[in-house]
Design a protein around this motif. Sequence first.
Motif, PDB file in Angstrom:
ATOM      1  N   THR A  54       0.824  -1.215   0.000  1.00 34.20           N
ATOM      2  CA  THR A  54       0.000   0.000   0.000  1.00 34.20           C
ATOM      3  C   THR A  54       0.856   1.262   0.000  1.00 34.20           C
ATOM      4  N   ARG A  55       2.115   1.149   0.418  1.00 35.29           N
ATOM      5  CA  ARG A  55       2.963   2.341   0.542  1.00 35.29           C
ATOM      6  C   ARG A  55       4.004   2.471  -0.558  1.00 35.29           C
ATOM      7  N   GLN A  56       4.489   1.371  -1.068  1.00 38.23           N
ATOM      8  CA  GLN A  56       5.536   1.457  -2.081  1.00 38.23           C
ATOM      9  C   GLN A  56       5.580   0.184  -2.905  1.00 38.23           C
ATOM     10  N   VAL A  57       6.375   0.248  -3.959  1.00 42.06           N
ATOM     11  CA  VAL A  57       6.608  -0.935  -4.780  1.00 42.06           C
ATOM     12  C   VAL A  57       8.098  -1.225  -4.753  1.00 42.06           C
ATOM     13  N   ALA A  58       8.454  -2.491  -4.795  1.00 42.90           N
ATOM     14  CA  ALA A  58       9.857  -2.892  -4.762  1.00 42.90           C
ATOM     15  C   ALA A  58      10.114  -3.881  -5.880  1.00 42.90           C
ATOM     16  N   LEU A  59      11.283  -3.785  -6.488  1.00 37.62           N
ATOM     17  CA  LEU A  59      11.636  -4.661  -7.593  1.00 37.62           C
ATOM     18  C   LEU A  59      11.794  -6.107  -7.139  1.00 37.62           C
ATOM     19  N   THR A  60      11.297  -7.010  -7.954  1.00 32.32           N
ATOM     20  CA  THR A  60      11.580  -8.418  -7.749  1.00 32.32           C
ATOM     21  C   THR A  60      12.968  -8.719  -8.325  1.00 32.32           C
ATOM     22  N   LEU A  61      13.416  -9.950  -8.179  1.00 31.92           N
ATOM     23  CA  LEU A  61      14.701 -10.342  -8.748  1.00 31.92           C
ATOM     24  C   LEU A  61      14.698 -10.149 -10.262  1.00 31.92           C
ATOM     25  N   GLU A  62      13.593 -10.542 -10.908  1.00 30.66           N
ATOM     26  CA  GLU A  62      13.482 -10.351 -12.350  1.00 30.66           C
ATOM     27  C   GLU A  62      13.412  -8.873 -12.704  1.00 30.66           C
ATOM     28  N   GLY A  63      12.770  -8.100 -11.828  1.00 30.44           N
ATOM     29  CA  GLY A  63      12.686  -6.662 -12.061  1.00 30.44           C
ATOM     30  C   GLY A  63      14.041  -5.995 -12.008  1.00 30.44           C
ATOM     31  N   ARG A  64      14.900  -6.423 -11.063  1.00 28.83           N
ATOM     32  CA  ARG A  64      16.243  -5.845 -10.972  1.00 28.83           C
ATOM     33  C   ARG A  64      17.053  -6.192 -12.218  1.00 28.83           C
ATOM     34  N   TRP A  65      16.881  -7.411 -12.722  1.00 27.96           N
ATOM     35  CA  TRP A  65      17.573  -7.807 -13.952  1.00 27.96           C
ATOM     36  C   TRP A  65      17.116  -6.941 -15.121  1.00 27.96           C
ATOM     37  N   LEU A  66      15.802  -6.736 -15.235  1.00 26.69           N
ATOM     38  CA  LEU A  66      15.282  -5.933 -16.345  1.00 26.69           C
ATOM     39  C   LEU A  66      15.705  -4.476 -16.213  1.00 26.69           C
ATOM     40  N   LEU A  67      15.810  -3.978 -14.977  1.00 24.62           N
ATOM     41  CA  LEU A  67      16.236  -2.596 -14.798  1.00 24.62           C
ATOM     42  C   LEU A  67      17.633  -2.380 -15.358  1.00 24.62           C
ATOM     43  N   GLU A  68      18.535  -3.300 -15.058  1.00 23.24           N
ATOM     44  CA  GLU A  68      19.900  -3.191 -15.572  1.00 23.24           C
ATOM     45  C   GLU A  68      19.912  -3.233 -17.096  1.00 23.24           C
ATOM     46  N   LYS A  69      19.134  -4.148 -17.676  1.00 21.78           N
ATOM     47  CA  LYS A  69      19.080  -4.247 -19.130  1.00 21.78           C
ATOM     48  C   LYS A  69      18.402  -3.030 -19.741  1.00 21.78           C
ATOM     49  N   SER A  70      17.386  -2.496 -19.065  1.00 24.86           N
ATOM     50  CA  SER A  70      16.679  -1.314 -19.575  1.00 24.86           C
ATOM     51  C   SER A  70      17.608  -0.118 -19.645  1.00 24.86           C
ATOM     52  N   TYR A  71      18.449   0.045 -18.621  1.00 26.25           N
ATOM     53  CA  TYR A  71      19.410   1.138 -18.647  1.00 26.25           C
ATOM     54  C   TYR A  71      20.304   1.038 -19.883  1.00 26.25           C
ATOM     55  N   THR A  72      20.773  -0.162 -20.172  1.00 27.59           N
ATOM     56  CA  THR A  72      21.653  -0.354 -21.331  1.00 27.59           C
ATOM     57  C   THR A  72      20.932  -0.016 -22.633  1.00 27.59           C
ATOM     58  N   ILE A  73      19.708  -0.508 -22.778  1.00 30.48           N
ATOM     59  CA  ILE A  73      18.935  -0.270 -23.996  1.00 30.48           C
ATOM     60  C   ILE A  73      18.631   1.217 -24.161  1.00 30.48           C
ATOM     61  N   LEU A  74      18.170   1.859 -23.093  1.00 29.61           N
ATOM     62  CA  LEU A  74      17.821   3.281 -23.174  1.00 29.61           C
ATOM     63  C   LEU A  74      19.059   4.141 -23.391  1.00 29.61           C
ATOM     64  N   ASP A  75      20.173   3.718 -22.805  1.00 30.95           N
ATOM     65  CA  ASP A  75      21.437   4.425 -23.031  1.00 30.95           C
ATOM     66  C   ASP A  75      21.777   4.451 -24.517  1.00 30.95           C
ATOM     67  N   LEU A 149      28.467   2.798  -4.118  1.00 30.25           N
ATOM     68  CA  LEU A 149      27.062   3.168  -4.149  1.00 30.25           C
ATOM     69  C   LEU A 149      26.197   2.040  -3.604  1.00 30.25           C
ATOM     70  N   LYS A 150      25.150   2.421  -2.862  1.00 32.32           N
ATOM     71  CA  LYS A 150      24.228   1.437  -2.308  1.00 32.32           C
ATOM     72  C   LYS A 150      22.884   1.457  -3.021  1.00 32.32           C
ATOM     73  N   ASP A 151      22.498   2.603  -3.583  1.00 32.00           N
ATOM     74  CA  ASP A 151      21.200   2.749  -4.229  1.00 32.00           C
ATOM     75  C   ASP A 151      21.314   2.347  -5.688  1.00 32.00           C
ATOM     76  N   SER A 152      20.728   1.211  -6.044  1.00 31.65           N
ATOM     77  CA  SER A 152      20.817   0.725  -7.422  1.00 31.65           C
ATOM     78  C   SER A 152      19.801   1.359  -8.352  1.00 31.65           C
TER      79      SER A 152
END
Length: 297
Positions: A54-75, A149-152
């Motif tokens: 109800t307060r926030q959303v957090a990445l799943t393991l698959e979400g963290r993987w996609l975030l890293e790949k998304s950064y590369t693609i958008l870059d 860095l700690k904040d991914s």
Amino acid sequence: MTPKLSELELFVAVAETQSFSVAAERKGIAPSVVSRTIKNLEHSLQITLFNRTTRQVALTLEGRWLLEKSYTILDEHQNIQHYFSCAHEEPIGELTVDAATPFAIHAIAPLLPKLQSKYPKLRVNLVSNESNTELIGRNIDLAIRIGHLKDSSIRARKMGETQRGLYASPHYLEQFGVPELIEDLASHQCLGFMAFEHLNQWPLVDCSGKRFIVTNPIATSNNGETLKQMAINHFGIVCLSQFTAEHEVREGRLIPVLQPLWIRENIPVNAVYYSEQHQSIRLRAFIDFLVENLNWS
């Protein structure tokens, strides 16, 4: 099904803000659009990208993987756009940069005249801060972070590495003697940090392989510049980044202590920002300028 760039951009915005509503505000769209886009993306990939509360959303393991790949693609997509449409544009406007006081004073401030000469229409607002400021809440475009860095969820570009060393004034060493062994520090006045206790672990290792930790400092501060002034005024031995002390060392106001025993820490110095800022001409020009002109020796 291959995700669309627009879907990845919204996914990154939610991942960085950990909120559908804040991501919608950043993008200037309705929260329902963000929620629907993420649901469609999860459905097409047949995975869950976020754990929702109800307060926030957090990445799943698959979400963290996609975030890293998304950064590369958008870059890569932004690099293509930048090459063909922005390569010859001049950076114009304001850029708010947050950095720890010593780095702002000794690394960035001396370079501002040269930056202004190269980019006369770029105005830098330099904010000195000792804590890890939340970029969005403080309207910070770019922050310089020293250490790992700690904040991914934020983007980062490594600009270089720095080292730490021990320093004291000539008068202090005349009065208390020059330490030759790590064990000698027990009889000296050591200056320490009160807000960042990990900085009280000095770059020294004893014969048993343990790092030296200042456990009973004669005085503390949350600011490296303040501790340096204490050392300059003969109050004790201080551990500082080399870029903080190099000017005083050249002038003879501070002397390296136990230098042969220092261990190399290779502390990373990163420029961090949120993904939307990556395409900013001002941001890229400023970071490129720092990388080209900072002296890491």
